[in-house]
Motif scaffolding. Structure first.
Motif, PDB file in Angstrom:
ATOM      1  N   TYR A   1       0.720  -1.127   0.118  1.00  8.80           N
ATOM      2  CA  TYR A   1      -0.162  -0.022   0.173  1.00  8.80           C
ATOM      3  C   TYR A   1       0.817   0.910   0.023  1.00  8.80           C
TER       4      TYR A   1
ATOM      5  N   THR B   1      -8.116   1.150   6.770  1.00 11.26           N
ATOM      6  CA  THR B   1      -8.171   1.945   5.338  1.00 11.26           C
ATOM      7  C   THR B   1      -6.692   1.218   4.500  1.00 11.26           C
TER       8      THR B   1
ATOM      9  N   SER C   1      -4.893   2.322   0.496  1.00  4.90           N
ATOM     10  CA  SER C   1      -4.693   2.259  -0.566  1.00  4.90           C
ATOM     11  C   SER C   1      -3.658   2.600  -1.702  1.00  4.90           C
TER      12      SER C   1
ATOM     13  N   THR D   1      -6.296   5.355  -8.859  1.00  2.87           N
ATOM     14  CA  THR D   1      -6.390   5.261  -7.233  1.00  2.87           C
ATOM     15  C   THR D   1      -7.322   4.365  -6.132  1.00  2.87           C
TER      16      THR D   1
ATOM     17  N   ILE E   1      -9.007   2.070  -3.170  1.00  3.87           N
ATOM     18  CA  ILE E   1      -8.805   1.879  -1.679  1.00  3.87           C
ATOM     19  C   ILE E   1      -9.723   1.058  -1.045  1.00  3.87           C
TER      20      ILE E   1
ATOM     21  N   LYS F   1     -12.793   2.100  -6.601  1.00  5.75           N
ATOM     22  CA  LYS F   1     -11.259   3.177  -7.502  1.00  5.75           C
ATOM     23  C   LYS F   1     -11.697   4.398  -7.827  1.00  5.75           C
TER      24      LYS F   1
END
Length: 82
Positions: free
Chosen positions: A26, A42, A44, A51, A53, A72
């Motif tokens: 990540y 979370t 990302s 991006t 998530i 995303k």
């Protein structure tokens, strides 16, 4: 349609194959507690087009993490010249 208005992209089947990479590599991670006391993690990560998530919930009674949602977003332009 609501997701597209928020700048989110549709999740494809191939996106689910990225979850292990997202969890292991990540770009950022955030832990928060909701008003109801749920602990959410979370993750990302930026990929070429978007991006991604991924959100997991900590389940203390079961001693596990459970996937809650995955979405995303279009990447924002950060190196744009004015």
């Amino acid at each position: 349609p609501k997701e597209l208005l928020r700048g989110q992209l549709l999740i494809q089947e191939s996106d689910f194959l990225l979850i292990p990479d997202l969890l292991n590599n990540y770009d950022s991670i955030q832990v928060e507690t909701t008003e109801k006391g749920r602990i959410l993690v979370t993750y990302s990560k930026d990929y070429n087009e978007a991006t991604h998530i991924y959100i997991e919930e900590v389940r203390k009674g079961r001693h596990e993490l459970a996937g809650v949602t995955y979405y995303k977003r279009k990447k924002k332009l950060t190196d744009a010249k004015s």
